[in-house]
Design an enzyme around this catalytic site. Structure first.
Site, mmCIF file in Angstrom:
data_model
loop_
_atom_site.group_PDB
_atom_site.id
_atom_site.type_symbol
_atom_site.label_atom_id
_atom_site.label_comp_id
_atom_site.label_asym_id
_atom_site.label_seq_id
_atom_site.Cartn_x
_atom_site.Cartn_y
_atom_site.Cartn_z
ATOM 1 N N SER A 135 0.859 -1.196 0.000
ATOM 2 C CA SER A 135 0.000 0.000 0.000
ATOM 3 C C SER A 135 0.888 1.237 0.000
ATOM 4 C CB SER A 135 -0.841 0.003 1.282
ATOM 5 O OG SER A 135 -1.524 1.219 1.449
ATOM 6 N N TYR A 148 -2.239 0.092 10.820
ATOM 7 C CA TYR A 148 -2.182 -0.340 9.415
ATOM 8 C C TYR A 148 -0.853 0.029 8.768
ATOM 9 C CZ TYR A 148 -3.722 -1.040 4.552
ATOM 10 O OH TYR A 148 -3.844 -1.463 3.247
HETATM 11 P P1 NAP Z 1 -11.170 -6.401 0.333
HETATM 12 O O1 NAP Z 1 -12.190 -6.313 -0.747
HETATM 13 O O2 NAP Z 1 -11.621 -6.244 1.756
HETATM 14 O O3 NAP Z 1 -10.388 -7.775 0.164
HETATM 15 C C1 NAP Z 1 -9.598 -8.335 1.180
HETATM 16 C C2 NAP Z 1 -9.395 -9.807 0.884
HETATM 17 O O4 NAP Z 1 -8.528 -10.345 1.899
HETATM 18 C C3 NAP Z 1 -10.700 -10.599 0.929
HETATM 19 O O5 NAP Z 1 -10.747 -11.482 -0.151
HETATM 20 C C4 NAP Z 1 -10.616 -11.358 2.243
HETATM 21 O O6 NAP Z 1 -11.240 -12.627 2.106
HETATM 22 C C5 NAP Z 1 -9.102 -11.537 2.369
HETATM 23 N N1 NAP Z 1 -8.712 -11.837 3.745
HETATM 24 C C6 NAP Z 1 -8.848 -11.045 4.840
HETATM 25 N N2 NAP Z 1 -8.424 -11.719 5.928
HETATM 26 C C7 NAP Z 1 -8.023 -12.948 5.497
HETATM 27 C C8 NAP Z 1 -7.512 -14.093 6.152
HETATM 28 N N3 NAP Z 1 -7.324 -14.134 7.480
HETATM 29 N N4 NAP Z 1 -7.200 -15.186 5.412
HETATM 30 C C9 NAP Z 1 -7.396 -15.176 4.068
HETATM 31 N N5 NAP Z 1 -7.885 -14.124 3.389
HETATM 32 C C10 NAP Z 1 -8.202 -13.026 4.113
HETATM 33 O O7 NAP Z 1 -10.038 -5.277 0.139
HETATM 34 P P2 NAP Z 1 -8.984 -5.014 -1.031
HETATM 35 O O8 NAP Z 1 -8.897 -3.555 -1.167
HETATM 36 O O9 NAP Z 1 -9.238 -5.847 -2.217
HETATM 37 O O10 NAP Z 1 -7.634 -5.489 -0.295
HETATM 38 C C11 NAP Z 1 -6.678 -6.345 -0.895
HETATM 39 C C12 NAP Z 1 -5.288 -5.914 -0.455
HETATM 40 O O11 NAP Z 1 -5.021 -4.620 -0.955
HETATM 41 C C13 NAP Z 1 -5.090 -5.830 1.060
HETATM 42 O O12 NAP Z 1 -3.817 -6.356 1.380
HETATM 43 C C14 NAP Z 1 -5.138 -4.341 1.337
HETATM 44 O O13 NAP Z 1 -4.408 -3.990 2.501
HETATM 45 C C15 NAP Z 1 -4.482 -3.805 0.068
HETATM 46 N N6 NAP Z 1 -4.749 -2.419 -0.251
HETATM 47 C C16 NAP Z 1 -6.017 -1.947 -0.404
HETATM 48 C C17 NAP Z 1 -6.238 -0.607 -0.709
HETATM 49 C C18 NAP Z 1 -7.617 -0.009 -0.876
HETATM 50 O O14 NAP Z 1 -7.747 1.229 -0.852
HETATM 51 N N7 NAP Z 1 -8.652 -0.804 -1.069
HETATM 52 C C19 NAP Z 1 -5.147 0.258 -0.872
HETATM 53 C C20 NAP Z 1 -3.856 -0.245 -0.730
HETATM 54 C C21 NAP Z 1 -3.679 -1.587 -0.424
HETATM 55 P P3 NAP Z 1 -12.115 -13.361 3.242
HETATM 56 O O15 NAP Z 1 -12.738 -12.298 4.092
HETATM 57 O O16 NAP Z 1 -13.104 -14.153 2.438
HETATM 58 O O17 NAP Z 1 -11.145 -14.241 3.965
#
Ligand code: NAP
Length: 248
Positions: A135, A148
């Site tokens: 991120s 975070y």
């Molecule tokens: P999201 O829609 O909430 O997706 C998060 C994913 O992580 C879900 O598929 C969830 O699946 C999985 N997850 C959470 N806890 C888990 C666990 N204990 N074991 C296995 N899977 C787990 O959010 P996203 O934005 O796509 O996030 C994906 C990545 O991008 C994350 O690492 C986040 O920190 C990063 N990121 C996001 C943003 C943003 O603005 N959205 C910005 C920078 C970085 P389940 O709940 O089904 O397990």
């Protein structure tokens, strides 16, 4: 995995929603057999059927779950460490240890566990690639975000350390560092509060999960000798973790 496949295997953690689900689609489009890992298997199973891939239960915070997941994946060419997220926003003086533990377990130790477990398969593929979704929070500190930002910094350091430790091995390493992406991320961070989640993206055009997935797909599809080390991508409306332009 029960059936063998002629297609190279790409493993995407956290592929039940957001960036992970979009990346699974993108890599399937490129011809990979995608293995989808997440806790919400009802979602990954549906997507795996659509993509002719494989859905396996995965909780990256649970050592036994990671072991069972990895033992079902004898070969892998690509690993996308995407599972992760944030919980809450609070000043350090009011830090909630449970939320911190969730963030460190999921982002940092989760990435460590999965990477360790799949590294032998990635190396023996002869052309492995580890993509870790960190991120802009892996580069910046911001008020009320230390749980975070510290977890994302630590996750990134695990990944960047491997870049040196794996020199000489047939494994590429790419860090993907997005700014604001509209997914379930903010809904998870604010414990299901849709209004608070919507406020994060109000008045600007955030990235979509597909925008990030396309960039991951680009990094993965370069020739084997080309390593894209770090890619930072943000909406045009966002200059840093704390500075964005919002239309009223
Ligand atoms: P999201 O829609 O909430 O997706 C998060 C994913 O992580 C879900 O598929 C969830 O699946 C999985 N997850 C959470 N806890 C888990 C666990 N204990 N074991 C296995 N899977 C787990 O959010 P996203 O934005 O796509 O996030 C994906 C990545 O991008 C994350 O690492 C986040 O920190 C990063 N990121 C996001 C943003 C943003 O603005 N959205 C910005 C920078 C970085 P389940 O709940 O089904 O397990």
């Amino acid at each position: 995995m029960t059936s063998s496949t002629d297609r190279p295997v790409a493993v995407v953690t956290g592929s039940s929603s957001g960036i992970g689900a979009a990346t699974a689609r993108e890599l399937a489009r490129q011809g990979f057999h995608v293995v989808l890992g997440a806790r919400r298997t009802e979602l990954t199973k549906e997507l795996a059927t659509e993509l002719d891939g494989t859905a396996l239960p995965l909780d990256v915070t649970d050592i036994d779950s990671v072991a069972a997941f990895a033992s079902a994946i004898p070969t892998a060419r690509v690993l996308v460490n995407n599972a992760g997220g944030a919980k809450g926003m609070a000043p350090v003086a009011e830090a909630d240890e449970e939320q911190w533990r969730w963030m460190w377990e999921t982002n940092v130790l989760g990435t460590l566990r999965i990477t360790k477990a799949l590294l032998p398969a990635l190396i023996s593929s002869g052309d492995g690639h580890i993509v870790t979704v960190t991120s802009v929070a892996a580069f910046e500190a911001y008020d009320n975000g230390a749980g975070y930002t510290s977890a994302k910094h630590a996750q990134a350091v695990v990944h960047r350390t491997l870049r040196g430790e794996l020199l000489g091995q047939p494994v590429r390493l790419t860090e993907i560092a997005p700014g604001m992406v509209e997914t379930e991320f903010s809904l998870v961070r604010f414990d299901g509060n849709q209004e608070k989640a919507d406020r994060v993206y109000a008045g600007l055009t955030p990235l979509t999960a597909e925008d990030v997935a396309e960039v991951i797909g680009f990094a993965v599809s370069r020739p084997s000798h080309v390593n894209l080390d770090t890619i930072v991508l943000k909406p045009r409306d966002q200059a840093s973790a704390t500075r964005a332009f919002r239309r009223s």
